[in-house]
Structures are given as C-alpha cells and as structure tokens.
Enzyme design. Structure first.
Site, mmCIF file in Angstrom:
data_model
loop_
_atom_site.group_PDB
_atom_site.id
_atom_site.type_symbol
_atom_site.label_atom_id
_atom_site.label_comp_id
_atom_site.label_asym_id
_atom_site.label_seq_id
_atom_site.Cartn_x
_atom_site.Cartn_y
_atom_site.Cartn_z
ATOM 1 N N ASP A 71 -2.812 3.416 -2.893
ATOM 2 C CA ASP A 71 -2.130 3.538 -1.609
ATOM 3 C C ASP A 71 -1.677 2.131 -1.203
ATOM 4 O OD1 ASP A 71 -1.017 4.477 0.698
ATOM 5 O OD2 ASP A 71 -2.764 5.603 1.356
HETATM 6 C C1 NOJ Z 1 0.126 4.895 3.400
HETATM 7 C C2 NOJ Z 1 -0.239 6.343 3.407
HETATM 8 O O1 NOJ Z 1 -1.644 6.489 3.427
HETATM 9 C C3 NOJ Z 1 0.317 7.125 2.227
HETATM 10 O O2 NOJ Z 1 0.093 8.482 2.457
HETATM 11 C C4 NOJ Z 1 1.764 6.836 2.019
HETATM 12 O O3 NOJ Z 1 2.255 7.575 0.934
HETATM 13 C C5 NOJ Z 1 1.947 5.344 1.813
HETATM 14 N N1 NOJ Z 1 1.492 4.635 2.992
HETATM 15 C C6 NOJ Z 1 3.392 4.950 1.518
HETATM 16 O O4 NOJ Z 1 4.180 5.066 2.628
#
Ligand code: NOJ
Length: 756
Positions: free
Chosen positions: A282
């Site tokens: 993530d």
């Molecule tokens: C953080 C989030 O937790 C995740 O779900 C997302 O895909 C990413 N950012 C990218 O934007």
C-alpha cells in the site's frame, strides 16, 4: 488417497517448495535475460505523479526522468488515452528495453459513472448486478487508459467506527467471498488481453478491517482460527477467482507489518493458496515499517522483498536500497528477478508487451464513458442498494401527487452524493435529491428547505473537508434554518428529510467514536417529528450508524448510503414506489458504540443469555440487550413475504451427497417485490466453539403479488466446513441446526446430521 496420482504429487512438491508451478513465459524470460539488476529493480517501483488523490504524505518526484531511466514499473494517478500514451512513450521509446508501464488507479465503485459505495452495493445481495457494475467500471476505466485497478477491497469488518467499512462488503466472510469473486470476474472477465478488461487487485491483505478501537491504520491482533474462519476467506476467494494482484495492508499481524510478513505473503498466499500474480504494497507501507520499529529503510525494504512483496508503492525503498542490499549479500539477485518476473508476467497477461498502446484509443472515452446505459445501471444499482429499515404507518412510498416538504442538508446537495473514494468520478454530474424528485414526480408539489447544517462544528467540518467542501456551514443561523424548515413542513402532507453523514465522514482516515447522526440534524429530526406530520428519513452514511433514538420515533427510515451519480433519481424511484426496496444490511447496526463489535456470527459462550432480559451471571449488559439495533440481513419491503414449508429433505447428509433444504416464499402484499432468502446453520458440537449462526447460502427472488416460489438450497459437506485448531479445512460429523428467513434474526427450523 488411493487415487493420488503422480502429477498431483509433483504439483504439491512445486507448491511446497515455493517453486512456480506456472509455466515460464518465453517473452518474459527473454527480457529478464537482457535486464541489468537496476532495470529489474526499476520494475518493482510504482510511482504517482500526483494526478489523483494522494493518500499519504508524499507524491513522487521526477517521474518522467525515472521512467526514461527504466526506474519505474508502473504509475497511478494518470488517465486519459493521450496522457497514458505519453507515459507509455516515455517508457517504450526512451528506456533501454522499452518495457511498457502498468497504469493503475483506484476505481472503487465505478469510474466516471459512480455506483453506490461498496457497502451499499453489497446490500443488494445481487451478485450479477455487482459483477455488472465492475464490468462497466472496467470498460470506462480502460477507455481512459487504465489497465490495473486497486479493487476489490474485501476487508471484513465488524467495527462501524472504522471509516473504511464504506469500501467493503460488511461483516460476513461467506457473503464477502461471493462479492469478492463477482468483482474480480467483473473487472477481469475471461481474458485480460481484451481491451475492456483490467487487472484487479484484492486488498488489503490482511485483516485491515479489524484495527483496535476502530481507528484506521491501527494494530491488529487475532487468533489464527478466527483469521482463517472469519477474515481471510474473501481474499482467498479473490485469489481463487484469478485476481492478478494483491495489495498488502498497513497493519501488523502477529506483530509483523503485513508488508514485511513472510508468513502472510509467502507461506499463506503463495504456498497455501497458490497465488501466482504479484503483490504490491500500500501507499508507502514499506517505509512505514520504519515507524513500526522494523529498522531503517534498507532493512525494511529487504525484509519486504524477502517476505514476498514484489512492488513498492510510492516509497522508493526498493529503488534506493535493494542494489546495496544485493551487494552486501542481504538479498539475492534471484529474489529480485523473481519479483521482476511477476511484474513482467502481469504486463504479459494484459497484452502490454505486445501492444503498449492498447489502452490509448482516443476514440473510446466518448463511446464508453458515462453512457446512457451506464447511468441507467448506476440508477438501478442504487435502488437495489437501499435498505428500508423501518416503515412506520407505511409512510413510504409517497404519492406522486402529495405536497412534500423536502428537508435536510443532503436534500439538495451534489458534493456528497458519490460517497467516499470516488476520485475518478465528478460530483458535479450527480443528481441531487430535489432534482430527482422533480424528474420522477413532476406533479408533486415539492418545497425544499435545508433545515440544518450537516454539523455545526466548524473544527470537525474542516477535518471532513480535506478533499474540498463537503460540509458547508450556512451563513444563516441554525435557528433560522430550522424555523424555515418547520414552516415548510407544517404546510405539507408529508416530510422527507434527507440527513446523515457527509461523504468524507467515512472512508480512509475517517474513523469516528460517536456514530450517531450529528446533533445539528438530530435536533432537526426531533422538531420535524414534533410537527405531527408524517416523516420519512432518507439516511445517507458510509457506515452503520447508532440510530437508536430515531428508530424509537414514529418515522420511516430508508437507508440510502451514498448512492452515486444517479443518487436523486434512484432515491425518487424508491420514495415514490416505482421501485420496491429490497436491500438487506450486510453489517449489524449497534444500539450504541459500547456494543461494538456486535455481529450475527459471534461464537457461542459458556454462559449464553437465553433471552433479551438481563440475567445475572449470564453474558449480557446491564444497560442494553445483546442484540444489535438492526441485525445483519435485515431489510423491509413495501410488500410482505411469508415463509412456509421450510424443511430439510432428509435427516442425514453423507460426504459426496447433498441434502436439500427448501422453503416456499409467498408475496402476501399488493406490490411486486424482491426478497433475499437466507440459509444459516449452527454446528451443535465441534472441536472449536461454533458461531451461533453462519450464513451458508442465499437467493434473491422476485415475486408478483400473491405469487409463491420454492427456493431450494442443496447443502453439501463443503458448506459445513471450517478451519479447525490445526487449520485444516474440515467438516465434523454430528448435528447441525438450520435457520431460514429474510434476516439473520430468523428462527431455527430443524436439524440434520452429518455422518461419516
Ligand atoms: C491507500 C489506500 O489504503 C489504498 O486502498 C489505495 O489503493 C492506495 N492508497 C492508492 O491510492
């Protein structure tokens, strides 16, 4: 066991030894042969030039130069055929080996045609519909150059304080697994090289929905048996459905951050589940392992790679430290090659290695995006997501000729209709409720008044408004707003109050400890009810709310979540009765936050409370009953359904056989309607304390007035399996009770015995 043949043994050997059972792809192997160590590391780097919404504290710099240098494997936050073509040209024409980029995006509930928030969509219990929304999202996103999606989010959660419950499918592993599969199938369909499909990412592995205290990014701790039985199945279902990639979660598991957790990413995901795609972190979650106490950037990057992470989102720990780690012998070049291979294989699956520009067709956006059909689907999906929580005196549906007071801070609003995490949508295209009412009931006499601010708390509002104004506090005083609304209400036949949460009151980093409707609106509701006029609440939220007070009032309540781009039309369809509501809750709604976690499938205790009455020395509370305010599976209709002839066709079930459980459902009202028929079991004796009830099947049926249908559920031994103390997936012989109805709160109907 006797039939175990050699190839199975061989595959098992490959699986256990961590080798790829998958065949090598010559095109990928040829590229790997040519690649330098730096170029391989470059493939593991995912950047964002900051075109979308940044969900961390950094955005990437010098992205263009890095692409040209072969230091980037994929980007996100870039869209439109032209921009994607430019980005691909940077990679294809300027980098030494010309390897195209993965183009990622968060397409969570629709691309430009925004569908209801996922928690709302899940309430439809309609797998074909959910699949269709994912298919349309893929068609629109790929028309705009995207080939890789950061969805579905399948984190099970029993904690409505956690804002990201809005993005998932609720509390149940079985339902969550069906939805995970439907979404992966919708996004990827049968052929990823087809230009209308995109690669899906199941996220966030794992257990992200169980943070302590419901606070986002917080630590998670849970037993293995609970994980396997109650939280992991939807991720596994996505893997079984062929999902192309997996995203790790921010939390730790057993004290090891998911992004660097070898047990999770290798032992479980690859070896036990047989996943053969790639794993992405993530947003900066590799770097965040420093704060988790795992060492410096070089340490955590090496740890993540060795654990099984293939791609590093935004943090550039891989890019900046892995070479050094190879030189120092802390990671092997082979480990880097393995990760690079997985990224290249994904590009191969998408057909990018043959045609880097296949998602850059400038003629597609106009044909494929926000079409009339897509908007129609959004409208239908929204109507199917609504849940009629209560219908006092049948206030709903409302006559199209009524004199209506349309009141509330969300009644004539666009900025909150799409819901959280709709960065690719445009709220200016959404239909406000007032407009929808006028479209659907042109002969009704509708007067609108705001009545209250979403909240009067400007400090709170500021936190909710980080992505733009969602909560606008009026220049007029709360008193003035209220009096205006009461005047309108008193002159009407019926009051429809559109109230609830602003879209960014749920979602990422939007946890709440008080999950009631904000006080400014509660006051409005009380005063509207005091006028004596019939009042229906259209409630918007991204989570279950504590509406104990409102449930006690003489009002009707239609839960509308955040309905998406067709919000107003869809709400009008249901309020005026053109569509009969049929949604069912996929999370229990608590009586107060002190009950959390409250969910239907909790394991039985040694001192169960036999009734809702308080009893000393039983498991219960002094102040509220154990049951939730509204149970999982609950949802009413404008018609009524009667269940009859509920029975098991036999008393025993043998492995290899199936036992039919059936019921006849009759529409006993005077409108056509749909009902979600649910089957639950309870394992009476087993080696681990069983859940009180467990959903094992459901079917959504449509019935005309007076019509009856027989619903049949063939139960097999597979439906009775669970993970035992040794984490073996087994069904244990013995007695099983079964329950059938239109809510999890349904009665026991009989039992059968599983024999060996
Ligand atoms: C953080 C989030 O937790 C995740 O779900 C997302 O895909 C990413 N950012 C990218 O934007």
């Amino acid at each position: 066991m006797k039939n175990f043949n050699l190839s199975v043994v061989f595959l098992l050997f490959l699986g256990l030894s961590g080798l790829h059972a998958q065949e090598r792809i010559p095109q990928v192997e040829a590229l790997l042969e040519k690649m330098t160590l730096e170029e391989k590391i470059g493939q593991l780097n995912l950047l964002t030039p900051g075109g979308g919404i940044a969900t961390g504290s950094v955005v990437s710099e010098d992205v263009e130069a890095k692409i040209k240098a072969g230091n980037v494997g994929g980007v996100f936050g870039v869209s439109s055929p032209e921009r994607v073509r430019q980005a691909q040209e940077l990679a294809v024409k300027n980098s030494r080996l010309g390897i195209p980029l993965l183009i990622g995006s968060d397409v969570i509930h629709g691309y430009k045609t925004t569908f209801p928030i996922p928690l709302g969509l899940s309430s439809s219990w309609d797998m074909e519909l959910i699949k269709e929304t994912a298919k349309v999202a893929a068609k629109e996103a790929t028309a705009d150059g995207i080939n890789w999606n950061f969805s579905p989010m399948v984190d099970i959660s029993r904690d409505p304080r956690w804002g990201r419950v809005a993005e998932g499918a609720g509390e149940d592993a079985y339902l969550g697994s069906q939805i995970a599969r439907a979404m992966v199938q919708g996004y990827q369909q049968d052929d990823l090289t087809e230009p209308h499909t995109m690669m899906a990412t199941v996220k966030h592995l794992a257990l992200y929905g169980a943070p302590e205290g419901g606070r986002d990014y917080n630590r998670v701790d849970m037993s293995r048996t609970k994980m396997f039985n109650e939280y992991l199945p939807p991720y596994k279902a996505a893997v079984d459905a062929g999902v192309g990639s997996v995203m790790t979660s921010f939390n730790d598991i057993d004290g090891v951050p998911a992004t660097g957790n070898k047990w999770l990413l290798t032992d479980l995901l690859r070896e036990r589940w047989g996943f053969d795609g790639f794993v992405v972190s993530d947003y900066t979650s590799v770097n965040e392992m420093i704060a988790h106490g795992m060492g410096d950037l070089q340490d955590v990057s090496a740890m993540a790679l060795k654990a099984g992470l293939d791609m590093d989102m935004v943090g550039e720990g891989f890019l900046t430290t892995l070479k050094k780690s190879v030189e120092e012998g802390r990671v092997s070049e082979e480990e880097i090659t393995t990760a690079a291979r997985r990224i290249l294989e994904a590009k191969h699956k998408l057909g990018l290695l043959d045609d880097p520009y296949k998602y850059s067709d400038a003629s597609r956006p106009e044909k494929d995006i926000l079409t009339k059909e897509n908007r129609q689907l959004a409208r239908r999906a929204a109507t199917q997501s609504f849940v009629l929580l209560k219908d006092h005196n049948d206030i709903l549906p409302v006559s199209k000729r009524a004199k209506i007071a349309l009141i509330g801070p969300l009644a004539n609003n666009q900025s909150n209709m799409l819901g959280t995490w709709a960065p690719t949508g445009d709220f200016n295209l959404s239909v406000p409720v007032l407009e929808g009412f006028k479209n659907v009931a042109p002969n009704a006499q509708i007067t609108y008044a705001k009545g209250a601010n979403i909240t009067n708390d400007s400090v709170f509002a500021k936190k909710v408004n980080v992505f733009g104004p969602k909560v606008e506090i009026s220049d007029r005083s709360p008193e003035e707003l209220l009096q205006e609304a009461l005047k309108v209400a008193k002159a009407s036949d019926v009051v429809i109050a559109v109230v609830g949460e602003a879209s960014e009151m749920s979602g990422e980093a939007a946890s709440r400890t008080n999950i009631q409707i904000p006080e400014s609106q509660k006051r409005l509701i009380r005063e509207l009810v005091a006028t004596g006029k019939p009042v229906a609440l259209v409630l918007m939220s991204g989570r279950p709310l504590d509406i104990s007070e409102e449930m006690g009032m003489p009002v009707s309540i239609l839960q509308a979540w955040h309905p998406g781009v067709e919000a107003g039309n869809a709400i009008a369809d249901v309020v005026f009765g053109d569509v009969n509501p049929s949604g069912k809750l996929t999370m229990s709604w608590p009586r107060n936050v002190g009950q959390i976690p409250v969910y239907y499938g909790s394991r039985i205790t040694g001192r169960p409370a036999p009734t809702e009455e308080f009893q000393k020395f039983k498991t219960n509370y002094l102040d509220v009953p154990n049951s939730p305010l509204l149970p999982f599976g609950h949802g009413l209709s404008y018609t009524t359904f009667q269940y009859s002839k509920i029975k098991a066709h036999g008393e025993t079930l043998r492995p290899g056989d199936s036992l039919m459980i059936s019921t006849t459902v009759t529409n006993t009202g005077d409108r056509a309607g749909q009902e979600v028929v649910q089957l639950y079991i309870h394992d009476k004796v087993r080696s681990l304390t069983p859940p009180k009830k467990q959903l094992i099947a459901f079917e959504k049926i449509a019935l005309q007035p007076g019509e009856s249908k027989t619903v049949e559920f063939p139960v097999t031994v597979e439906d009775l399996k669970f993970y035992n103390g040794q984490l073996e997936y087994v069904a244990e012989p013995g007695e099983f009770e079964f329950f059938v109805g239109g809510t999890s709160d349904c009665e026991m109907q009989g039992s059968f015995t599983l024999v060996e």
